[in-house]
Design a protein around this motif. Sequence first.
Motif, PDB file in Angstrom:
ATOM      1  N   ARG A  15       0.829  -1.200   0.000  1.00 40.88           N
ATOM      2  CA  ARG A  15       0.000   0.000   0.000  1.00 40.88           C
ATOM      3  C   ARG A  15       0.866   1.253   0.000  1.00 40.88           C
ATOM      4  N   THR A  16       1.977   1.195   0.753  1.00 38.09           N
ATOM      5  CA  THR A  16       2.923   2.311   0.753  1.00 38.09           C
ATOM      6  C   THR A  16       3.495   2.524  -0.638  1.00 38.09           C
ATOM      7  N   VAL A  17       3.830   1.425  -1.313  1.00 36.20           N
ATOM      8  CA  VAL A  17       4.380   1.530  -2.676  1.00 36.20           C
ATOM      9  C   VAL A  17       3.351   2.149  -3.615  1.00 36.20           C
ATOM     10  N   ARG A  18       2.085   1.697  -3.513  1.00 38.22           N
ATOM     11  CA  ARG A  18       1.045   2.228  -4.403  1.00 38.22           C
ATOM     12  C   ARG A  18       0.837   3.724  -4.153  1.00 38.22           C
TER      13      ARG A  18
ATOM     14  N   SER B  17       8.890   9.486   1.248  1.00 37.82           N
ATOM     15  CA  SER B  17       8.863  10.076   2.581  1.00 37.82           C
ATOM     16  C   SER B  17       7.535  10.779   2.854  1.00 37.82           C
ATOM     17  N   THR B  18       6.920  11.354   1.816  1.00 36.77           N
ATOM     18  CA  THR B  18       5.617  11.991   1.985  1.00 36.77           C
ATOM     19  C   THR B  18       4.578  10.991   2.462  1.00 36.77           C
ATOM     20  N   VAL B  19       4.633   9.786   1.900  1.00 36.53           N
ATOM     21  CA  VAL B  19       3.666   8.750   2.265  1.00 36.53           C
ATOM     22  C   VAL B  19       4.004   8.115   3.614  1.00 36.53           C
ATOM     23  N   VAL B  20       5.298   7.920   3.883  1.00 33.61           N
ATOM     24  CA  VAL B  20       5.712   7.189   5.077  1.00 33.61           C
ATOM     25  C   VAL B  20       5.706   8.070   6.326  1.00 33.61           C
ATOM     26  N   LEU B  21       5.917   9.384   6.182  1.00 32.25           N
ATOM     27  CA  LEU B  21       6.048  10.265   7.346  1.00 32.25           C
ATOM     28  C   LEU B  21       4.862  10.188   8.306  1.00 32.25           C
ATOM     29  N   PRO B  22       3.599  10.251   7.839  1.00 32.81           N
ATOM     30  CA  PRO B  22       2.494  10.130   8.798  1.00 32.81           C
ATOM     31  C   PRO B  22       2.511   8.810   9.564  1.00 32.81           C
ATOM     32  N   GLY B  23       2.846   7.711   8.873  1.00 27.11           N
ATOM     33  CA  GLY B  23       2.901   6.412   9.535  1.00 27.11           C
ATOM     34  C   GLY B  23       4.026   6.337  10.555  1.00 27.11           C
ATOM     35  N   MET B  24       5.201   6.860  10.213  1.00 23.12           N
ATOM     36  CA  MET B  24       6.304   6.875  11.168  1.00 23.12           C
ATOM     37  C   MET B  24       5.944   7.734  12.375  1.00 23.12           C
TER      38      MET B  24
ATOM     39  N   PHE C  89       8.320   1.671  13.877  1.00 21.98           N
ATOM     40  CA  PHE C  89       9.045   2.828  13.335  1.00 21.98           C
ATOM     41  C   PHE C  89      10.271   2.372  12.553  1.00 21.98           C
ATOM     42  N   ALA C  90      11.021   1.420  13.118  1.00 21.18           N
ATOM     43  CA  ALA C  90      12.225   0.939  12.442  1.00 21.18           C
ATOM     44  C   ALA C  90      11.882   0.275  11.114  1.00 21.18           C
ATOM     45  N   ALA C  91      10.781  -0.500  11.098  1.00 21.78           N
ATOM     46  CA  ALA C  91      10.367  -1.152   9.856  1.00 21.78           C
ATOM     47  C   ALA C  91       9.975  -0.120   8.801  1.00 21.78           C
ATOM     48  N   SER C  92       9.253   0.942   9.235  1.00 21.77           N
ATOM     49  CA  SER C  92       8.882   2.001   8.293  1.00 21.77           C
ATOM     50  C   SER C  92      10.119   2.707   7.750  1.00 21.77           C
ATOM     51  N   TRP C  93      11.123   2.920   8.611  1.00 21.78           N
ATOM     52  CA  TRP C  93      12.361   3.553   8.146  1.00 21.78           C
ATOM     53  C   TRP C  93      13.070   2.683   7.115  1.00 21.78           C
ATOM     54  N   ARG C  94      13.137   1.358   7.374  1.00 23.05           N
ATOM     55  CA  ARG C  94      13.795   0.481   6.404  1.00 23.05           C
ATOM     56  C   ARG C  94      13.054   0.489   5.071  1.00 23.05           C
ATOM     57  N   GLN C  95      11.733   0.533   5.127  1.00 24.04           N
ATOM     58  CA  GLN C  95      10.957   0.643   3.889  1.00 24.04           C
ATOM     59  C   GLN C  95      11.317   1.911   3.137  1.00 24.04           C
ATOM     60  N   ALA C  96      11.365   3.024   3.870  1.00 22.54           N
ATOM     61  CA  ALA C  96      11.651   4.307   3.233  1.00 22.54           C
ATOM     62  C   ALA C  96      13.037   4.317   2.610  1.00 22.54           C
ATOM     63  N   LEU C  97      14.036   3.828   3.358  1.00 23.94           N
ATOM     64  CA  LEU C  97      15.406   3.817   2.846  1.00 23.94           C
ATOM     65  C   LEU C  97      15.529   2.894   1.636  1.00 23.94           C
TER      66      LEU C  97
ATOM     67  N   SER D 191      18.682  11.769  -1.869  1.00 20.20           N
ATOM     68  CA  SER D 191      17.548  10.904  -1.540  1.00 20.20           C
ATOM     69  C   SER D 191      17.708  10.283  -0.156  1.00 20.20           C
ATOM     70  N   VAL D 192      18.896   9.770   0.120  1.00 22.59           N
ATOM     71  CA  VAL D 192      19.165   9.182   1.436  1.00 22.59           C
ATOM     72  C   VAL D 192      19.056  10.258   2.522  1.00 22.59           C
ATOM     73  N   HIS D 193      19.612  11.420   2.231  1.00 20.66           N
ATOM     74  CA  HIS D 193      19.551  12.543   3.177  1.00 20.66           C
ATOM     75  C   HIS D 193      18.096  12.911   3.475  1.00 20.66           C
ATOM     76  N   MET D 194      17.272  12.934   2.456  1.00 23.03           N
ATOM     77  CA  MET D 194      15.882  13.359   2.588  1.00 23.03           C
ATOM     78  C   MET D 194      15.069  12.408   3.469  1.00 23.03           C
ATOM     79  N   VAL D 195      15.132  11.114   3.191  1.00 21.20           N
ATOM     80  CA  VAL D 195      14.338  10.171   3.982  1.00 21.20           C
ATOM     81  C   VAL D 195      14.876  10.077   5.402  1.00 21.20           C
ATOM     82  N   GLY D 196      16.180  10.274   5.577  1.00 23.95           N
ATOM     83  CA  GLY D 196      16.741  10.278   6.921  1.00 23.95           C
ATOM     84  C   GLY D 196      16.222  11.429   7.759  1.00 23.95           C
ATOM     85  N   LEU D 197      16.133  12.607   7.140  1.00 27.68           N
ATOM     86  CA  LEU D 197      15.579  13.766   7.849  1.00 27.68           C
ATOM     87  C   LEU D 197      14.133  13.525   8.254  1.00 27.68           C
ATOM     88  N   ASP D 198      13.349  12.933   7.356  1.00 22.71           N
ATOM     89  CA  ASP D 198      11.948  12.668   7.677  1.00 22.71           C
ATOM     90  C   ASP D 198      11.827  11.733   8.872  1.00 22.71           C
ATOM     91  N   ALA D 199      12.667  10.713   8.922  1.00 19.89           N
ATOM     92  CA  ALA D 199      12.616   9.771  10.039  1.00 19.89           C
ATOM     93  C   ALA D 199      12.975  10.459  11.352  1.00 19.89           C
TER      94      ALA D 199
END
Length: 540
Positions: free
Chosen positions: A22-25, A317-324, A336-344, A398-406
């Motif tokens: 669902r996150t991917v979609r 990160s837009t999709v994952v941030l609310p869930g994290m 939270f850790a699982a959501s971060w691994r998905q995002a990365l 990209s890595v920097h961006m998702v890391g900041l969101d987490a």
Amino acid sequence: MEHSVSARSVLRADLSRPAARRTVRRSAVVSGGILISRLTGLVRVVVVGAVLGPTYFANAFVATNMVPNLTYSVIAGPALALVIVPTVVQVLARGGPDAAIRLLGRVSGFLLIASAVLAGIVALSAPVLGWCLSLGIPQPSLREQAEQTATVLVLLVAPQVVLYTAAALGAAAQQARERFTLAAVAPAAENVVLIAAVVVVGVHWGPGLDVAEITAGPLVVLGLGSTLAVAVHACLQLFGASRAGLPLRPSLRWRPDPEVASVLRRLRNSISLPLTRSVALYVLLAAASTVPGGVIVVQSAYTVMQVPTALGARAVSTVVLPGMSAAVARDDHSGFAASWRQALTLASITSLPPLLLLTALAHPIASMLANGQLHSDKLIDQLAACLAVIAVAQFAASVHMVGLDALFAQLNTRCPRVASYALLAASLTVTFAALLVPDDQSRLVVLCAGLLAGELAGAVTVLFGLRAALRPERWIDHAQIARALLACVSMVPIVAFGRWFLSTGEISRAGGVIALGACGLVAIAVYAGAVRISWIGRCP
């Protein structure tokens, strides 16, 4: 027992599971909206280059048009959503929409007043900004004319500071309600209006105008046209927030509200993120202005860099941030850790194809972007070299961006602040070194290397901070990233053939554009198929 429970938690959040799909979609939907915005952004850069050409006037227009966005970043910039979205998500869960609307109204009241004050400061500082943006021009007469031109343009675009703030608040409200499409598409309207203004100038006053022959007419059309473009963008974002059930009703009653004070305090602590990035980019553009058309070349490369990061890391990160943020709110460390691994993982997967395509096809892409007054072998070579550097920079970004969101989902502002200082130091060091390079082409490439150095420094700092925060959970899914790297190998034959075909020199310009697009699409399709097969192979 604890290990087995943790393992089951990780498996429930694995990328092969329905929640992750669902996150991917959702990420794909956001990517589609962002794709429209970024493609129109690329067209905007191409049109500006084609109409204004490699001139000092083009440098002045492009640089001054970025001043309001950079100034708005002083308030919060991209960090605004990172701070507001987690808070609004928690307030919605605790107090419902009314409490969230009240919070947003008080926060927006403060931020809009602050942005109005900054817009006034920008207007008063117009002569200083004009002087800075023309400082590198060697001819005294041209330097004086460029300074006057830039000063007028700054005055015309200063109101955009308030409009960008309103647009960002509207987009954050939509994101908190998990409404992503309009927020992603709205910037396209801004690009379309500005393109129309540039075309009007080209048709009515002719292409290739420089500061020596510019008149009040094109200055007013471009300045007011760009401000109107941002106003249209802001209106669309505010409309989207209202439809999402979180209309912005600015209020002056922010002082007695402790939750608003907490949000503003985190914004204040996060101000270094957008501020340092803005300072680094502003100094870089000022250095690029020492080369005729250099600002357009660097901005074109920067715009290309933003496309894959926006379609990949930003969409994810837009999709994952609310869930994290929700996982943090319910103290679910494993979730939270699982959501971060998905995002990365997803950010890495979406950044690898642009890395290969931009590196291998830099020259054909540069030739496609350079049109009209900008189409010359020298500028194409400069842009191609810059694109090769940007290819690596977009992966680091990209890595920097998702890391900041987490980190922001954890309400952590300290590590992002340290990362912003690292970005600024690395970027400025390379930028000042570029000024010592005598050759124009090499100087622009080194300036783009400044972007790469800054993103690398920020990404490394953020990853170290997250690795400590995630213990004892795994912080990276090595197997999935390794599969993505192997899938990337499947692109190599197609990209190699495309590069050979485009280098033959026996095809028309239109045919080259079609061949370049076909090569990119086929290569990405093969890569996506290889990634999908590797995921299906892991499904139970």
